[in-house]
Design a protein around this motif. Structure first.
Motif, PDB file in Angstrom:
ATOM      1  N   LEU A 167       0.716  -1.036  -0.221  1.00  0.00           N
ATOM      2  CA  LEU A 167       0.093   0.038  -0.277  1.00  0.00           C
ATOM      3  C   LEU A 167       0.961   1.296   0.256  1.00  0.00           C
ATOM      4  O   LEU A 167       0.590   2.268   0.143  1.00  0.00           O
ATOM      5  CB  LEU A 167      -0.977   0.254   0.872  1.00  0.00           C
ATOM      6  CG  LEU A 167      -2.419  -0.973   0.934  1.00  0.00           C
ATOM      7  CD1 LEU A 167      -2.800  -0.949   2.219  1.00  0.00           C
ATOM      8  CD2 LEU A 167      -3.035  -0.896  -0.111  1.00  0.00           C
ATOM      9  N   ALA A 168       2.038   1.077   0.666  1.00  0.00           N
ATOM     10  CA  ALA A 168       2.636   2.230   0.786  1.00  0.00           C
ATOM     11  C   ALA A 168       3.148   2.672  -0.920  1.00  0.00           C
ATOM     12  O   ALA A 168       3.800   4.051  -1.683  1.00  0.00           O
ATOM     13  CB  ALA A 168       3.891   1.783   1.232  1.00  0.00           C
ATOM     14  N   VAL A 169       3.759   1.109  -1.069  1.00  0.00           N
ATOM     15  CA  VAL A 169       4.401   1.499  -2.506  1.00  0.00           C
ATOM     16  C   VAL A 169       3.464   2.440  -3.632  1.00  0.00           C
ATOM     17  O   VAL A 169       3.775   3.121  -4.966  1.00  0.00           O
ATOM     18  CB  VAL A 169       5.483  -0.265  -2.673  1.00  0.00           C
ATOM     19  CG1 VAL A 169       5.730   0.048  -4.490  1.00  0.00           C
ATOM     20  CG2 VAL A 169       6.002  -0.390  -2.091  1.00  0.00           C
ATOM     21  N   GLY A 170       2.146   1.531  -3.624  1.00  0.00           N
ATOM     22  CA  GLY A 170       1.038   2.272  -4.275  1.00  0.00           C
ATOM     23  C   GLY A 170       0.860   1.007  -5.491  1.00  0.00           C
ATOM     24  O   GLY A 170      -0.393   1.100  -6.284  1.00  0.00           O
ATOM     25  N   HIS A 171       1.581  -0.457  -5.540  1.00  0.00           N
ATOM     26  CA  HIS A 171       1.150  -1.290  -6.726  1.00  0.00           C
ATOM     27  C   HIS A 171       1.994  -2.654  -5.579  1.00  0.00           C
ATOM     28  O   HIS A 171       2.275  -2.719  -4.869  1.00  0.00           O
ATOM     29  CB  HIS A 171       1.475  -1.261  -7.556  1.00  0.00           C
ATOM     30  CG  HIS A 171       2.692  -1.245  -7.468  1.00  0.00           C
ATOM     31  ND1 HIS A 171       3.758  -2.646  -7.745  1.00  0.00           N
ATOM     32  CD2 HIS A 171       3.790  -0.142  -7.940  1.00  0.00           C
ATOM     33  CE1 HIS A 171       5.383  -2.084  -7.612  1.00  0.00           C
ATOM     34  NE2 HIS A 171       5.227  -0.739  -7.969  1.00  0.00           N
ATOM     35  N   GLY A 172       1.125  -3.938  -5.861  1.00  0.00           N
ATOM     36  CA  GLY A 172       1.451  -4.848  -5.359  1.00  0.00           C
ATOM     37  C   GLY A 172       2.786  -5.452  -6.263  1.00  0.00           C
ATOM     38  O   GLY A 172       2.469  -4.669  -6.810  1.00  0.00           O
TER      39      GLY A 172
END
Length: 206
Positions: free
Chosen positions: A40-45
């Protein structure tokens, strides 16, 4: 969805969106934790997950039973075993891991972790010297899902990092700001001394 077999039955982790819908009625603060918090912090799985962690403060533990009403809740008490967590029961200090599933025939879907707090301060369950204001413990994703601040999650992962923890660190390092990198580097120095992640954190800070 990844299915993982365990001695206590299979895991099919809920998606963060499903967790958010269930915990909307929690009535207490909660945060997606573990590898999903990093994503979620990175913005993608970027990897598979064998479970999904939800962090709740120990003082709010009974709110979990409200959010997951009708589910089964099993506490790791003592650690390495599972026992039924009875309705209204307050789990003792030292018990911080709860497995949850909709019913006895279904797979485990959510793992709840209990963390300590004193008034407005979060206290690491791994080392009480590591603390942070509760107001800075989490972040909120674009869709409104609360998640554990990645530097706090990485602090837990740093104890005995596995290959997936090393990948989580590598993926999220570029999105940490100076304050996040500084906090993690100081926490690692306090607890682990010259942890190998510290050099990478300092290098990223320029």
């Amino acid at each position: 969805m990844t299915r993982t077999e365990t001695p206590w039955g299979p895991w099919e982790p809920a998606r963060p969106s499903e967790v958010a819908a269930l915990f909307a009625a929690c009535g207490a603060p909660w945060w997606i934790a573990g590898g999903y918090a990093v994503e979620l912090a990175v913005g993608h799985g970027f990897r598979e997950h064998g479970d999904i962690d939800v962090l709740v403060l120990r003082r709010d533990q009974l709110a979990v039973q409200t959010a997951l009403s009708g589910w089964e809740w099993w506490a790791a008490d003592p650690p390495g075993t599972l026992r039924r967590w009875c309705p209204g029961e307050t789990l003792p200090a030292g018990v911080h891991d709860i497995w949850c599933r909709p019913g006895p025939a279904g797979p485990w879907r959510i793992q709840v972790m209990l963390d300590e707090a004193e008034e407005g301060t979060w206290i690491s369950r791994g080392d009480r010297r590591v603390r942070r204001p509760l107001a800075r413990l989490g972040r909120v994703a674009a869709d409104g899902t609360p998640y554990l601040a990645p530097e706090v999650q990485l602090f837990y992962k740093a104890h005995r990092p596995r290959p997936r923890d090393e990948r989580d660190f590598t993926e999220v390092l570029p999105v940490l700001d100076d304050e996040q990198r500084r906090w993690l580097a100081e926490a690692l120095a306090l607890v682990h001394g010259d942890h190998p992640w510290r050099a990478r954190l300092m290098a990223a800070s320029g």
